[in-house]
Design a protein around this motif. Structure first.
Motif, PDB file in Angstrom:
ATOM      1  N   LYS A  20      -3.611   7.945 -14.271  1.00  0.00           N
ATOM      2  CA  LYS A  20      -4.753   7.129 -14.689  1.00  0.00           C
ATOM      3  C   LYS A  20      -5.018   7.271 -16.183  1.00  0.00           C
ATOM      4  CE  LYS A  20      -9.593   6.173 -13.488  1.00  0.00           C
ATOM      5  NZ  LYS A  20     -10.744   6.579 -12.631  1.00  0.00           N
ATOM      6  N   TYR A  49      -2.465  11.185  -9.380  1.00  0.00           N
ATOM      7  CA  TYR A  49      -3.271   9.976  -9.576  1.00  0.00           C
ATOM      8  C   TYR A  49      -4.142  10.107 -10.835  1.00  0.00           C
ATOM      9  CZ  TYR A  49      -6.439   6.088  -8.484  1.00  0.00           C
ATOM     10  OH  TYR A  49      -7.174   4.924  -8.534  1.00  0.00           O
ATOM     11  N   MET A 102       0.838  -1.199   0.000  1.00  0.00           N
ATOM     12  CA  MET A 102       0.000   0.000   0.000  1.00  0.00           C
ATOM     13  C   MET A 102       0.879   1.256   0.000  1.00  0.00           C
ATOM     14  SD  MET A 102      -3.024   1.034   2.643  1.00  0.00           S
ATOM     15  CE  MET A 102      -3.989   2.519   2.402  1.00  0.00           C
ATOM     16  N   LYS A 162      -1.067   1.444  -8.839  1.00  0.00           N
ATOM     17  CA  LYS A 162      -1.816   0.195  -8.630  1.00  0.00           C
ATOM     18  C   LYS A 162      -1.967  -0.146  -7.152  1.00  0.00           C
ATOM     19  CE  LYS A 162      -0.787  -2.002 -13.079  1.00  0.00           C
ATOM     20  NZ  LYS A 162      -0.135  -3.156 -13.746  1.00  0.00           N
ATOM     21  N   SER A 163      -1.087   0.409  -6.310  1.00  0.00           N
ATOM     22  CA  SER A 163      -1.171   0.103  -4.875  1.00  0.00           C
ATOM     23  C   SER A 163      -2.225   0.952  -4.160  1.00  0.00           C
ATOM     24  CB  SER A 163       0.203   0.333  -4.210  1.00  0.00           C
ATOM     25  OG  SER A 163       0.481   1.718  -4.110  1.00  0.00           O
ATOM     26  N   ILE A 164      -2.749   1.955  -4.869  1.00  0.00           N
ATOM     27  CA  ILE A 164      -3.774   2.828  -4.277  1.00  0.00           C
ATOM     28  C   ILE A 164      -5.149   2.328  -4.721  1.00  0.00           C
ATOM     29  CG2 ILE A 164      -4.643   5.196  -4.150  1.00  0.00           C
ATOM     30  CD1 ILE A 164      -1.815   6.160  -4.779  1.00  0.00           C
ATOM     31  N   SER A 165      -5.978   1.946  -3.774  1.00  0.00           N
ATOM     32  CA  SER A 165      -7.265   1.314  -4.082  1.00  0.00           C
ATOM     33  C   SER A 165      -8.305   2.270  -4.647  1.00  0.00           C
ATOM     34  CB  SER A 165      -7.821   0.629  -2.828  1.00  0.00           C
ATOM     35  OG  SER A 165      -7.962   1.587  -1.772  1.00  0.00           O
ATOM     36  N   SER A 166      -8.246   3.551  -4.270  1.00  0.00           N
ATOM     37  CA  SER A 166      -9.220   4.519  -4.771  1.00  0.00           C
ATOM     38  C   SER A 166      -8.568   5.898  -4.879  1.00  0.00           C
ATOM     39  CB  SER A 166     -10.437   4.598  -3.836  1.00  0.00           C
ATOM     40  OG  SER A 166     -10.030   5.002  -2.526  1.00  0.00           O
TER      41      SER A 166
END
Length: 214
Positions: free
Chosen positions: A53, A49, A1, A31-35
Motif C-alpha cells: 500500500k 498488504y 478476488m 487491487k483484488s483485495i477489498s479491505s
C-alpha cells in the motif's frame, strides 16, 4: 478476488509475490483485495498488504508482469503456474546482476594480474646492515695480523669486509675491531661469529659492538 489462504502460505517467508522487489504481480493482487486483511488470521498477508500500500502512488511505474500475481487469484490450480512464473521473474530480474558480477570478477582478476606483473618487475630492495665487530684475542702474545687474516678468509654471499683497526683493552692486549656490510637475508651474524670462534688458536671471543641499517 485473491486467495488469502494461498497468499498467507506463500508470504510466510517472502516479502513479494515475484522475486525480491515490488512488481505488477503485487499490484494486481493488492487491487483484488477489498479491505486490509486481518492481522490475527492472516498476519503475513496483512504485513505484505500494508507494505505494498505504501507504493500506491507508484503502482503504474512498478516493473514486472502481473502474471505471477494472477496465480493467487481464484482456485488452487493456478499454484504451479505461480511457481513457474515466479522462477522466470527471478531469472529475468537478476540475470543482469549475475552478468555484472562476472564482469566485476574479470576486471578484478585483470587488475590483480597487472599489479602482480608490475611488482615482479620492480627491483627488490635489498636490506643491508653495517656492523662493527670486536674480535678479542687470548692474550698480548696473539698474532693479531694472523688473526685478522684468518677472519677475513671467511667468505659468504652477501658479506663484505671493510676497514679494521686495533683497539687497546688493557694489559697490553688489543682487540681487532672490524667493519663489515652484510645482506640481512643472506648472512646470519650468529653463524658468522661461530665461524670466527673456530679460529681458536687466535680468537677468544667476538661481539657485535654496533649495527646500523643501510
Amino acid at each position: 478476488m485473491a486467495n488469502i489462504q494461498k497468499l498467507e502460505a506463500f508470504l510466510k517467508d517472502k516479502s513479494y509475490l515475484a522475486a525480491y522487489t515490488p512488481s505488477q504481480a503485487d499490484v494486481v493482487v493488492f487491487k483484488s483485495i477489498s479491505s486490509a486483511p486481518s492481522v490475527e488470521s492472516s498476519p503475513h498477508v496483512a504485513r505484505w498488504y500494508t507494505h505494498i500500500k505504501s507504493y500506491a502512488d507508484e503502482f503504474d511505474s512498478l516493473p514486472g508482469s502481473s502474471t505471477a500475481g494472477e496465480a493467487f487469484l481464484g482456485g488452487a490450480s493456478a499454484a504451479p503456474a505461480a511457481a513457474a512464473d515466479d522462477d522466470d521473474d527471478e531469472v529475468d530480474l537478476f540475470g543482469s546482476d549475475d552478468d555484472d558480477d562476472g564482469e566485476a570478477e574479470r576486471i578484478k582478476a585483470e587488475r590483480v594480474a597487472e599489479y602482480t606483473k608490475k611488482k615482479a618487475g620492480k627491483p627488490k630492495t635489498i636490506a643491508k646492515s653495517v656492523v662493527t665487530l670486536d674480535v678479542k684475542p687470548w692474550d698480548d702474545e696473539t698474532d693479531m695480523e694472523a688473526l685478522e687474516k684468518a677472519v677475513r678468509s671467511i667468505e659468504k654471499d652477501g658479506l663484505l669486509w671493510g676497514s679494521s683497526k686495533l683497539v687497546a683493552i688493557g694489559y697490553g692486549i688489543r682487540k681487532l675491531q672490524m667493519t663489515l656490510v652484510v645482506e640481512d637475508e643472506k648472512v646470519s651474524l650468529d653463524e658468522l661469529q661461530e665461524q670466527i670462534a673456530e679460529f681458536e688458536d687466535y680468537v677468544q671471543s667476538s661481539d657485535v659492538a654496533a649495527m646500523q641499517k643501510l
